[in-house]
Structures are given as structure tokens and as C-alpha cells.
Design an enzyme around this catalytic site. Structure first.
Site, PDB file in Angstrom:
ATOM      1  CG  LEU F  77      -5.723   3.286 -18.247  1.00  0.00           C
ATOM      2  CD1 LEU F  77      -5.651   3.298 -16.715  1.00  0.00           C
ATOM      3  CD2 LEU F  77      -4.989   2.077 -18.801  1.00  0.00           C
ATOM      4  CB  CYS F  78     -11.867   1.283 -21.167  1.00  0.00           C
ATOM      5  SG  CYS F  78     -13.667   1.275 -20.934  1.00  0.00           S
ATOM      6  CB  VAL F  79     -13.685   6.023 -18.315  1.00  0.00           C
ATOM      7  CG1 VAL F  79     -14.874   5.943 -19.254  1.00  0.00           C
ATOM      8  CG2 VAL F  79     -14.103   6.633 -16.983  1.00  0.00           C
TER       9      VAL F  79
END
Lengths: 130, 101, 144, 101, 144, 130
Positions: F77-79
Site C-alpha cells: 500500500l502506498c504510504v
């Protein structure tokens, strides 16, 4: 006048939540009543208390929570939409055996009947979505 | 009746469907990405002009137009701008509001 | 549908229109719109349901969702008749533009209590002018 | 090159943009709501036929067509159906894949 | 941009194209696409950025977002030049269809190290055939 | 062949996550390697462990978690996107002073560089979105 809002998209991805929030504020400024804000579809994602947007960006969940506290707004997340998407309050989490909940202050979870009822009780129902 | 369109007519068919199904004399408010329909020098300027001939009234949310760099002088003639307060007034002064999602 | 119990109508009857303009499955709007209408049925309101633009695909016969792993909810439209929701409008031009006719859509019926429970079609093919007039007389229009 | 379109051309401009910018000889795969573009008797049937004239190859994800009640016999001539395995094969047999979101 | 440190390139250079087709603010795609490009700049890859369809609105001059309560991120496009991202393509037909010209868009420039650090425009107006040819030669096309 | 996927929308609202999941399974069945699945924009909402979809519906987060466990998939997941939308792992929650986290097993949170790197390392990158 008595107004209700329907918000169909989550924060950030679509402008719907921003538009609804600014509309609600403008309506309150003009002395109208917001009978209910109903969050459906991805709109339930507005109700998380776990969002951490960048410092220089708005925090939509928090803005809604604050507006609700200030004006005693009724912010309702659709229970079916919320369950599908992982938005739970303490009771829901317990009932479904989940180890955490994530709903923000000022929001409550209830059924779709609350949307219909808002339509019946309000003078206007305005939808914000994709 | 007040119709709200929030999508660019270049990308989606919402404005076209709205204009097709809005009764003569209705108000149409363009918000969010829908504001680009109000630019004067595109094919949608003509579509709005046709609408005005059957008494449709067009409004643009000024804040959304400004965000997209559409200065007031770019808007098609006959299109009125409103702020969020004006948006509220449009909602309260029409019996029904439909958002074309 | 425990939400239905609260009624909430206080005797007020409003004209609610549910306008469906999206194809099913690619997005959830068709399904979640149907869920609203089925809940709304329990409130004593005047309900119309419209299928226009890509919304007409929601009623296509022969939907088979096994391959995409999603539930085929098209049989649930048949329940509308059980709730006496029989003002279901299909925009003629939307149907024709897609090369479809009423025969391509599932039949939806209701039983008319005032006419010896005769089974009647709930589907009404309307042209755009007629649909525009119907929209104009609503109190609430919800668009999905 | 493989182009993927997942939106209905009646609703959005993705297919049109794809066909405008896809080089001759490219493959175009229609998935999700994009499958309705492959029905034979709409104006998009003609658009696909024009594409074939410049050597575009059209594919439809059969599962998505079936979900929307589009039986194989409804598909425009020249359009091939693939299942998810065929989708994978299209991806691996073309150097680049672009999804027109 | 701590992610940049990992490099990850292993010496491979690929042609990456970032295709922007949506107006800003109505959806987050324009902003989050810019975030990808700015991160991508740190990897030693061959980067092109395209603005076509409503994507051309992303570069409009004079964006003022104060009224909508969102951050105006259009000044950040200027940073592309600092990262030597200078292959920025605007589709001519998309611009014209919207009644716009290059004068309506913000200027984006870079300094050419090989030409005495002369400041040059990064914006390239391309017709659709030229753009189609550019797309066809990419290894990766990301569409937002 | 080495494939990576980019998933840009959350579960249920758009078919993107379903399509990506079925594509991934078909690719694995054919003996290809899935180098990484990167979740961006609303795609991060796939990574919640709090979803409770109806009994007769699929649970997409769980399907992804199971597929990851079976095939040692790297689900990222993109932070930045995750923070905006309230998707946190234990470390992120602690770091931002949040009282709960909600990430599902098999997912990890990392930077956008992981998307670029996946593009470089993989033979193909396929995007699923709105």
C-alpha cells in the site's frame, strides 16, 4: 429551511466530500438547518478517525467531526456500505469479532432507512458524488 | 427544478443527459469538474446557448471555476456565477434538486 | 430491513425517483441503488425507478456473473413488484442507442389488487420528453 | 502494444481517446463496463470496424460480457473473446500495456 | 522522497510515460500522478509526461483554490525541470478542443547543462499522430 | 514472465480490485511470477482487515491476503495514499498517535518508489482502476 445531504464518495479521491462540507457550512451560515448528512457507497470512508493527511492538506474526517460538534449535526454512515468497506464502531467491531474499530467522533452507523427518512423530513435533499 | 452537473462534458455524458432530460425553464448548476462546460469557446458553449433558448438558466460555482483557472471573462455569455452561499440559495429556491452523477 | 420499522413518514407522501444511469458490475452503484429502493419500498412513498443511459444494462436478461466472481443481483429486481413498485421507466432512446429492445430486458411484473390480482408489466417504455415531464414532477430525485 | 479500456463508451471518452492514440496494429482489450462497446448494433460497432481497417485487433473479456448479458452472438464481427487466461496471454505477448483510465 | 535511495534500477533504463487525462481537483488523480512523477524522477529512467484530454487543465495558469479549501498544487509542476524532466507533451487537439492555447498554460522550463545552462521550454505541443508514435515506443505507460 | 499490478481503486465500488485479483490468479496458474501488487489512490482501501461484507458476497481484502499467503505475493500500500485515507499498520498508528490500526495480513505499507521499482524490475506492469 431543513436540508439533508447525501455524500456518495470518500474523501480526497473525489471532490464530493469537500463540496458537501462547504455547502453545509454555507447553509448553516445562512441560518438553515442540516437535518442529516448521510454517507453512502464510498462516502462511508469519510467516517474514519485514522486518516493522517499531510500537514498542509485538509483533514476531511476531522472537519466533519468538528462541524458536527459545533452544530449538533447528525452524520450517519450506511451500515451495509460501511461493513463492506471496513468502517466499524465499537459495537459493530465486537459483534463481528473484529479487534479494532475506526469510526470518528460525531459519526454514527445506521440503516438506509435513515436516508429515506431524511428525504421525507427535509425540505431538500442534495446529493454529492462521482 | 435545479440540476447539478459535476463532471466535465469532454469526459462524461452527464451534462448531455441532463440537458436532454431537464424540462424547459430548469436551472443547471455546474460545479467541480463540470465548470469547464461553461468556457465560452468550446462546442459546449453552443450547447448552453441552445439550452438558454428554451429558458434553461445556467450557473457556475465560482470557486470551482477559479480553481481550474477559468477566469470570469472566459465564461460563456449568459452564465451566472454563484458562491457556496448562492449554491444554497439555488437549492432552497427550487423545489427539487437532482445531481447527475 | 429492520430500518423500515421506524416508518418516519408521519403521513407525508413524497414522490421519490431513483434514476439509474450506470452499467452493473463495473461499479457498485447499480447494486447499492437497488438496495436503497428495496428499503424505500417499506416507507409509504410514491416511488418511480428509471433506467436511462447505461442504466438499461442493469435489466439485461441472461446475466451470468460466475466468471467475475460477483453475485448476480439481477433476479432481485423481480422483488420490486412484490413491494408494489410498478412505475419502472425505461428511456426508449437509451435502449435504442444501445441496439436493445424491451425483449432484451427481463420482464418485471406486479399483481394489481384492484383488478382481480391480474399480473401486469411494471416496465414502461418512455420517450425523453415524457421522461423529462416525469422528472419535473418529483420531490426527490436520487441519481446512481 | 496492448490497450485496455474498462469504461462504457456511452458514458466516457476513454475508448475514443484510446482509438485516437493507439498506433495502427495495436491490440485493444475491452474489460469491465468497456465490453458494451463490442455489441454489434451500436454506433461503436462502426468505430471498431474502422479500427480494424487500420489493423487494430479487438478482444473482449468473455466473463465481463457474460456478466452484462452480452451473449457471444451479440458481439461485433471480428471481435475475439478471451478469458482471464487469454487476458494474461495478451499482456505477455505485447511489450507494453496501457490502461485507459 | 526517502524511497529514492533504494535506486532499484540495477542499471536498467526504461521508457516511462505518465499520461494525464483528468482535470485537477474534481478527482485526486492529477495530484497523485504528480507525486508519482516526482518520485520517479529520482530513478534514472527515461521519463515523458503527457497532458491530453482534460489533463491539459492541470497546467492552466491562474489556478486559485482558496475558495474550495484545497491546496493549489500547480506550482509544483515547475519542479519537473529541476529534475531534468523536460519531455512534457501537450496534445494539440485536446488543447484546441477546449478553446485553449499554450499561452493559457503555465510555462515549464529546464536548464540545458550541455548548452551553457540555457533555459529551455519543457512543453512540447504534439499532434495526435506524433503522440501516438511516442506512446508506441514506451516500455511503461501509467495512465491517471 | 515477471508481472506487476497497479490497483487504483478500493474494493466493491469499482471492479478494479476484482479484475486485478482474477488476473493475478490466472497469471499464477500459467506459471508467471507476480513481482508485486501496488495499491495506490483508493486502492489502499483493499488493505483493511475490518471489512465485513455480506455472507453471500466475496471478501476482497481476505482474498488478497489468502492469495499472498499461498504465493508469497508482495502486496504494497502506498504510504502517502494510505495515510490520507486512514489505512495504518501498527508502526504507522504508533508514529501518528492513533489508537488503532486496520491493515490486513499480507499487506505492507511503503513508498511510491516501490511502484517505479516494480515497473523497472518487471516485464509488464498492468494497471486496474476507474
Amino acid at each position: 429551511m431543513k436540508l439533508s445531504l447525501l455524500v456518495n464518495e470518500g474523501p480526497y479521491t473525489h471532490q464530493a466530500s469537500d463540496s458537501a462540507y462547504r455547502f453545509a457550512r454555507a447553509a448553516l451560515d445562512k441560518g438553515h438547518e442540516i437535518y442529516r448528512v448521510f454517507f453512502y457507497h464510498d462516502g462511508v470512508n469519510n467516517g474514519t478517525r485514522l486518516a493522517v493527511p499531510p500537514q498542509d492538506d485538509r483533514n476531511l474526517s476531522q472537519l466533519w467531526s468538528e462541524l458536527a460538534a459545533e452544530h449538533e449535526l447528525d452524520l450517519v454512515l450506511c451500515v451495509a456500505a460501511a461493513q463492506r468497506r471496513g468502517l466499524l464502531d465499537g459495537d459493530e467491531a465486537k459483534r463481528h469479532g473484529k479487534d479494532a474499530d475506526n469510526i470518528a467522533p460525531g459519526f454514527r452507523i445506521s440503516g438506509l432507512g435513515q436516508l429515506i427518512e431524511a428525504g421525507i423530513q427535509s425540505d431538500r435533499l442534495v446529493t454529492f458524488g462521482d | 427544478m435545479l440540476h447539478i452537473v459535476n463532471k466535465s462534458p469532454f469526459e462524461r455524458n452527464a451534462l448531455e443527459s441532463c440537458l436532454r432530460l431537464a424540462a424547459d425553464g430548469s436551472a443547471v448548476l455546474l460545479i467541480e469538474d463540470g465548470v469547464v462546460a461553461a468556457a465560452s469557446n468550446t462546442r459546449f458553449g453552443g450547447m448552453l446557448a441552445d439550452g438558454m433558448k428554451r429558458d434553461l438558466k445556467f450557473f457556475v460555482l465560482s470557486h470551482d471555476a477559479a480553481a481550474r483557472g477559468l477566469a470570469p471573462e472566459r465564461l460563456a455569455p449568459g452564465v451566472e456565477t454563484v458562491d457556496y452561499g448562492g449554491f444554497v440559495d439555488l437549492v432552497t429556491s427550487h423545489d427539487t434538486v437532482q445531481s447527475w452523477l | 430491513m429492520d430500518e423500515a420499522g421506524n416508518g418516519g413518514g408521519n403521513g407525508v407522501t413524497k414522490k421519490f425517483m431513483y434514476m439509474n444511469r450506470k452499467a452493473p458490475y463495473g461499479t457498485v452503484y447499480a447494486l447499492e441503488s437497488l438496495e436503497v429502493v428495496l428499503i424505500a419500498a417499506a416507507f409509504e412513498q410514491d416511488i418511480s425507478v428509471v433506467f436511462a443511459d447505461d442504466g438499461v444494462y442493469q435489466l439485461m436478461k441472461g446475466q451470468d456473473t460466475e466468471g467475475i466472481g460477483m453475485k448476480n443481483f439481477s433476479p432481485a429486481y423481480a422483488a420490486l413488484g412484490d413491494y408494489d413498485i410498478n412505475k419502472i421507466y425505461i428511456e426508449r432512446e437509451s435502449l435504442e442507442e444501445r441496439g436493445l429492445s424491451l425483449d432484451d430486458l427481463q420482464a418485471l411484473t406486479w399483481e394489481d389488487e384492484d383488478d382481480d390480482w391480474k399480473e401486469k408489466s411494471s416496465l414502461h417504455l418512455v420517450g425523453r420528453d415524457e421522461l423529462a415531464a416525469l422528472i419535473a414532477e418529483q420531490d426527490i430525485v436520487l441519481s446512481f
